[in-house]
Design a protein around this motif. Sequence first.
Motif, PDB file in Angstrom:
ATOM      1  N   GLY A 175      10.020  30.050  -8.636  1.00  0.00           N
ATOM      2  CA  GLY A 175      10.920  29.349  -7.728  1.00  0.00           C
ATOM      3  C   GLY A 175      10.234  28.718  -6.535  1.00  0.00           C
ATOM      4  O   GLY A 175      10.804  28.666  -5.436  1.00  0.00           O
ATOM      5  N   ARG A 176       9.006  28.225  -6.734  1.00  0.00           N
ATOM      6  CA  ARG A 176       8.329  27.521  -5.631  1.00  0.00           C
ATOM      7  C   ARG A 176       9.045  26.213  -5.310  1.00  0.00           C
ATOM      8  O   ARG A 176       9.033  25.751  -4.182  1.00  0.00           O
ATOM      9  N   GLY A 177       9.650  25.600  -6.326  1.00  0.00           N
ATOM     10  CA  GLY A 177      10.460  24.404  -6.098  1.00  0.00           C
ATOM     11  C   GLY A 177       9.668  23.115  -6.145  1.00  0.00           C
ATOM     12  O   GLY A 177       8.432  23.103  -6.064  1.00  0.00           O
ATOM     13  N   GLN A 178      10.386  22.028  -6.296  1.00  0.00           N
ATOM     14  CA  GLN A 178       9.789  20.692  -6.336  1.00  0.00           C
ATOM     15  C   GLN A 178      10.817  19.689  -5.829  1.00  0.00           C
ATOM     16  O   GLN A 178      12.017  19.842  -6.069  1.00  0.00           O
ATOM     17  N   ILE A 179      10.364  18.688  -5.110  1.00  0.00           N
ATOM     18  CA  ILE A 179      11.235  17.595  -4.676  1.00  0.00           C
ATOM     19  C   ILE A 179      10.917  16.373  -5.527  1.00  0.00           C
ATOM     20  O   ILE A 179       9.766  15.925  -5.582  1.00  0.00           O
ATOM     21  N   LYS A 180      11.941  15.863  -6.210  1.00  0.00           N
ATOM     22  CA  LYS A 180      11.781  14.646  -6.998  1.00  0.00           C
ATOM     23  C   LYS A 180      12.466  13.496  -6.264  1.00  0.00           C
ATOM     24  O   LYS A 180      13.597  13.634  -5.794  1.00  0.00           O
ATOM     25  N   ALA A 181      11.769  12.366  -6.194  1.00  0.00           N
ATOM     26  CA  ALA A 181      12.344  11.177  -5.569  1.00  0.00           C
ATOM     27  C   ALA A 181      12.950  10.282  -6.634  1.00  0.00           C
ATOM     28  O   ALA A 181      12.294   9.981  -7.638  1.00  0.00           O
TER      29      ALA A 181
END
Length: 334
Positions: A175-181
């Motif tokens: 669950g480190r996560g990622q931001i997608k644009a």
Amino acid sequence: MFCRWLAGYTEKEPIPEDLVDEQLSFPRSATEVGEYLAEKALQRTPEDLPRYSTASIGRWVAAIAWGHHERGFPNPCTARQVTDTLNGIRRSTHRPTKRASPLLVGDLRKVVLGTNVTSFPAGVKGTRDIALLVFGFAGAFRRSELSALLVGDVFLHEEDGLHVRVRSSKTDQEGRGQIKALPYGANSATCPPCAFRRWYRLLEAQEQGRPEVMRALRGQNLAIHVCQDPWTGTLPGRSPLFRSMAKTGTIRATAVQGDAIGRMVTERAHAAGIPARNITGHSLRSGFVTQAIRAGATDHQIMRQTGHKNPATVHVYARENAPLEQNAVTTLGL
């Protein structure tokens, strides 16, 4: 599967849970594991192909190993008898990998433009499905990632369009996560911020009743950008973004499941006349990678969006769906 085989049950027969514990109450031998794998490897389909892929058999071996590890037993799968059997299966089993056909930009636009977004109740589902299709393609999302998105995971960005937070994924179990644009699109039908706003408006409209939903549908036009319209943002951030629906057009409070997303992609593509045979929910992610490869994107650029950890995975898409890209055959002057 292994416990059922040990107990003499067929694959379709249910096996009692206590019998599973009984079969694994003591370590199994490498001979038993090898015989099990060999028997499964010999099974064929009506088309005379191996019934089970080497990947499936490999997962069974991993499960058997884990079952022994959990019980403190020595792992029989490390024995040479088992590894030799597994290597022999891999050499002799030639079952073609069934991969999802990619939906490219032109395909996506064709599917979107063929979707009803103005009448009730079809337009409600159509608006949701377009948002799923555009998000899935532009963000290279997996079905499970789309299903898990919450309203609060999407942020409007004045310059970038949308920032979408993926809290966890198949390759990010911690669950480190990622931001997608998801950027603004030149075409209003496939512009991610436009697709998001249209769906969001219907979610807000349902809070006020069916007449408001019908009014919102009548005002929709895929040929017009709505990505710069005034923003209200009144929905609770912890509510699912993409939700399941009733046939009556009612939007439920529960998230749409990954399997339902996959069926939707297949049905919408076939309804639009897309000729590719194996259209699945993964066709959106596959389409993103394939389109990016054809546009000259680097492995790093593609992996920034897909979240892949290994460039070799991206190269699979190149070999399967874009075989002429960076291929020396194009330099031969034929």
